[in-house]
Motif scaffolding. Structure first.
Motif, PDB file in Angstrom:
ATOM      1  N   GLY A  39      77.268  73.159  97.131  1.00  0.00           N
ATOM      2  CA  GLY A  39      76.323  72.058  97.184  1.00  0.00           C
ATOM      3  C   GLY A  39      75.380  72.068  98.371  1.00  0.00           C
ATOM      4  O   GLY A  39      74.500  71.212  98.469  1.00  0.00           O
ATOM      5  N   GLY A  40      75.553  73.017  99.276  1.00  0.00           N
ATOM      6  CA  GLY A  40      74.646  73.081 100.407  1.00  0.00           C
ATOM      7  C   GLY A  40      73.268  73.565 100.002  1.00  0.00           C
ATOM      8  O   GLY A  40      73.038  73.943  98.842  1.00  0.00           O
ATOM      9  N   GLY A  41      72.346  73.542 100.953  1.00  0.00           N
ATOM     10  CA  GLY A  41      71.003  74.004 100.674  1.00  0.00           C
ATOM     11  C   GLY A  41      70.031  73.547 101.729  1.00  0.00           C
ATOM     12  O   GLY A  41      70.426  73.037 102.781  1.00  0.00           O
ATOM     13  N   LEU A  42      68.756  73.721 101.413  1.00  0.00           N
ATOM     14  CA  LEU A  42      67.673  73.313 102.298  1.00  0.00           C
ATOM     15  C   LEU A  42      67.111  71.982 101.802  1.00  0.00           C
ATOM     16  O   LEU A  42      66.785  71.851 100.608  1.00  0.00           O
ATOM     17  CB  LEU A  42      66.578  74.374 102.302  1.00  0.00           C
ATOM     18  N   VAL A  43      67.006  71.020 102.691  1.00  0.00           N
ATOM     19  CA  VAL A  43      66.506  69.705 102.320  1.00  0.00           C
ATOM     20  C   VAL A  43      65.617  69.180 103.446  1.00  0.00           C
ATOM     21  O   VAL A  43      65.828  69.516 104.616  1.00  0.00           O
ATOM     22  CB  VAL A  43      67.680  68.738 102.024  1.00  0.00           C
ATOM     23  N   GLN A  44      64.631  68.385 103.089  1.00  0.00           N
ATOM     24  CA  GLN A  44      63.749  67.796 104.089  1.00  0.00           C
ATOM     25  C   GLN A  44      64.432  66.628 104.789  1.00  0.00           C
ATOM     26  O   GLN A  44      65.335  65.997 104.218  1.00  0.00           O
ATOM     27  CB  GLN A  44      62.460  67.317 103.427  1.00  0.00           C
ATOM     28  N   PRO A  45      64.021  66.322 106.007  1.00  0.00           N
ATOM     29  CA  PRO A  45      64.570  65.133 106.677  1.00  0.00           C
ATOM     30  C   PRO A  45      64.416  63.896 105.803  1.00  0.00           C
ATOM     31  O   PRO A  45      63.373  63.692 105.172  1.00  0.00           O
ATOM     32  CB  PRO A  45      63.718  65.035 107.942  1.00  0.00           C
ATOM     33  N   GLY A  46      65.472  63.101 105.776  1.00  0.00           N
ATOM     34  CA  GLY A  46      65.490  61.920 104.925  1.00  0.00           C
ATOM     35  C   GLY A  46      66.042  62.172 103.537  1.00  0.00           C
ATOM     36  O   GLY A  46      66.280  61.218 102.783  1.00  0.00           O
ATOM     37  N   GLY A  47      66.259  63.418 103.204  1.00  0.00           N
ATOM     38  CA  GLY A  47      66.760  63.766 101.880  1.00  0.00           C
ATOM     39  C   GLY A  47      68.267  63.644 101.769  1.00  0.00           C
ATOM     40  O   GLY A  47      68.955  63.218 102.714  1.00  0.00           O
ATOM     41  N   ASN A  68      73.301  61.258 102.829  1.00  0.00           N
ATOM     42  CA  ASN A  68      71.985  60.640 102.668  1.00  0.00           C
ATOM     43  C   ASN A  68      71.279  60.549 104.020  1.00  0.00           C
ATOM     44  O   ASN A  68      71.916  60.693 105.071  1.00  0.00           O
ATOM     45  CB  ASN A  68      72.130  59.243 102.073  1.00  0.00           C
ATOM     46  N   SER A  69      70.002  60.323 103.967  1.00  0.00           N
ATOM     47  CA  SER A  69      69.193  60.167 105.194  1.00  0.00           C
ATOM     48  C   SER A  69      69.458  61.317 106.161  1.00  0.00           C
ATOM     49  O   SER A  69      69.682  61.104 107.363  1.00  0.00           O
ATOM     50  CB  SER A  69      69.510  58.827 105.863  1.00  0.00           C
ATOM     51  N   LEU A  70      69.410  62.507 105.644  1.00  0.00           N
ATOM     52  CA  LEU A  70      69.739  63.666 106.458  1.00  0.00           C
ATOM     53  C   LEU A  70      68.732  63.881 107.581  1.00  0.00           C
ATOM     54  O   LEU A  70      67.535  63.605 107.419  1.00  0.00           O
ATOM     55  CB  LEU A  70      69.839  64.912 105.581  1.00  0.00           C
ATOM     56  N   PRO A 114      67.595  66.597 111.019  1.00  0.00           N
ATOM     57  CA  PRO A 114      67.700  67.999 111.467  1.00  0.00           C
ATOM     58  C   PRO A 114      69.009  68.284 112.212  1.00  0.00           C
ATOM     59  O   PRO A 114      69.540  69.390 112.107  1.00  0.00           O
ATOM     60  CB  PRO A 114      66.480  68.153 112.378  1.00  0.00           C
ATOM     61  N   ASP A 115      69.528  67.287 112.922  1.00  0.00           N
ATOM     62  CA  ASP A 115      70.789  67.479 113.646  1.00  0.00           C
ATOM     63  C   ASP A 115      71.985  67.663 112.718  1.00  0.00           C
ATOM     64  O   ASP A 115      73.067  68.042 113.178  1.00  0.00           O
ATOM     65  CB  ASP A 115      71.063  66.280 114.564  1.00  0.00           C
ATOM     66  N   ASP A 116      71.821  67.393 111.445  1.00  0.00           N
ATOM     67  CA  ASP A 116      72.904  67.612 110.477  1.00  0.00           C
ATOM     68  C   ASP A 116      72.983  69.064 110.027  1.00  0.00           C
ATOM     69  O   ASP A 116      73.904  69.434 109.294  1.00  0.00           O
ATOM     70  CB  ASP A 116      72.718  66.712 109.257  1.00  0.00           C
ATOM     71  N   THR A 117      72.017  69.873 110.444  1.00  0.00           N
ATOM     72  CA  THR A 117      72.023  71.286 110.074  1.00  0.00           C
ATOM     73  C   THR A 117      73.266  71.971 110.623  1.00  0.00           C
ATOM     74  O   THR A 117      73.543  71.923 111.825  1.00  0.00           O
ATOM     75  CB  THR A 117      70.759  71.979 110.613  1.00  0.00           C
ATOM     76  N   THR A 156      70.850  72.965 105.653  1.00  0.00           N
ATOM     77  CA  THR A 156      69.715  73.079 106.560  1.00  0.00           C
ATOM     78  C   THR A 156      68.756  71.929 106.287  1.00  0.00           C
ATOM     79  O   THR A 156      68.313  71.746 105.148  1.00  0.00           O
ATOM     80  CB  THR A 156      68.986  74.412 106.382  1.00  0.00           C
ATOM     81  N   VAL A 157      68.493  71.146 107.316  1.00  0.00           N
ATOM     82  CA  VAL A 157      67.589  70.006 107.194  1.00  0.00           C
ATOM     83  C   VAL A 157      66.336  70.330 108.005  1.00  0.00           C
ATOM     84  O   VAL A 157      66.375  70.397 109.231  1.00  0.00           O
ATOM     85  CB  VAL A 157      68.240  68.714 107.695  1.00  0.00           C
ATOM     86  N   SER A 158      65.249  70.549 107.308  1.00  0.00           N
ATOM     87  CA  SER A 158      64.030  70.984 107.972  1.00  0.00           C
ATOM     88  C   SER A 158      62.831  70.667 107.098  1.00  0.00           C
ATOM     89  O   SER A 158      62.908  70.698 105.873  1.00  0.00           O
ATOM     90  CB  SER A 158      64.087  72.489 108.240  1.00  0.00           C
TER      91      SER A 158
END
Length: 116
Positions: free
Chosen positions: A8-16, A84-86, A88-91, A113-115
């Motif tokens: 379930g991991g992946g790349l997501v934008q901040p707030g995603g 939720n509300s991811l 960048p520090d959650d990376t 990865t939150v970027s």
């Protein structure tokens, strides 16, 4: 053989949002407490959340409280981490863990990865 497998991991934008899954094989997951940990580059592994085996009580690190939710589906032998509300520090690489007797079991991890 007891195994845990994260997905379930992946790349997501901040707030995603993302939902991680931890699927167990070789044992019945609902008999054991399950924890989620994460490790960011250059940092030590830290506990994020856990759910008990007995009454389903939960724990969250202060850094994720109010944003992450841990749950379990005993029928699917799976524990989830809704994020939720991811930020960048959650990376980090996220791992699930359990202990059976004196033995620790870890999954292989899933990258979040939150970027932007």
């Amino acid at each position: 053989q007891l195994q845990l497998e994260e997905s379930g991991g992946g790349l997501v934008q901040p707030g995603g949002s993302l939902r991680l899954s931890c699927a167990a094989s070789g044992f019945t997951l609902d008999y054991y407490a399950i924890g989620w940990f994460r490790q960011a580059p250059g940092k030590e592994r830290e506990g994020v959340s856990c759910i008990s085996s007995s009454d389903g009580s939960t724990y969250y690190a202060d850094s994720v409280k109010g944003r992450f939710t841990i749950s379990r589906d005993n029928a699917k032998n799976t524990v989830y981490l809704q994020m939720n509300s991811l930020k960048p520090d959650d990376t980090a690489i996220y791992y699930c863990h359990t202990a059976v007797g004196a033995t620790d079991y870890w999954g292989q991890g899933t990258q979040v990865t939150v970027s932007s």
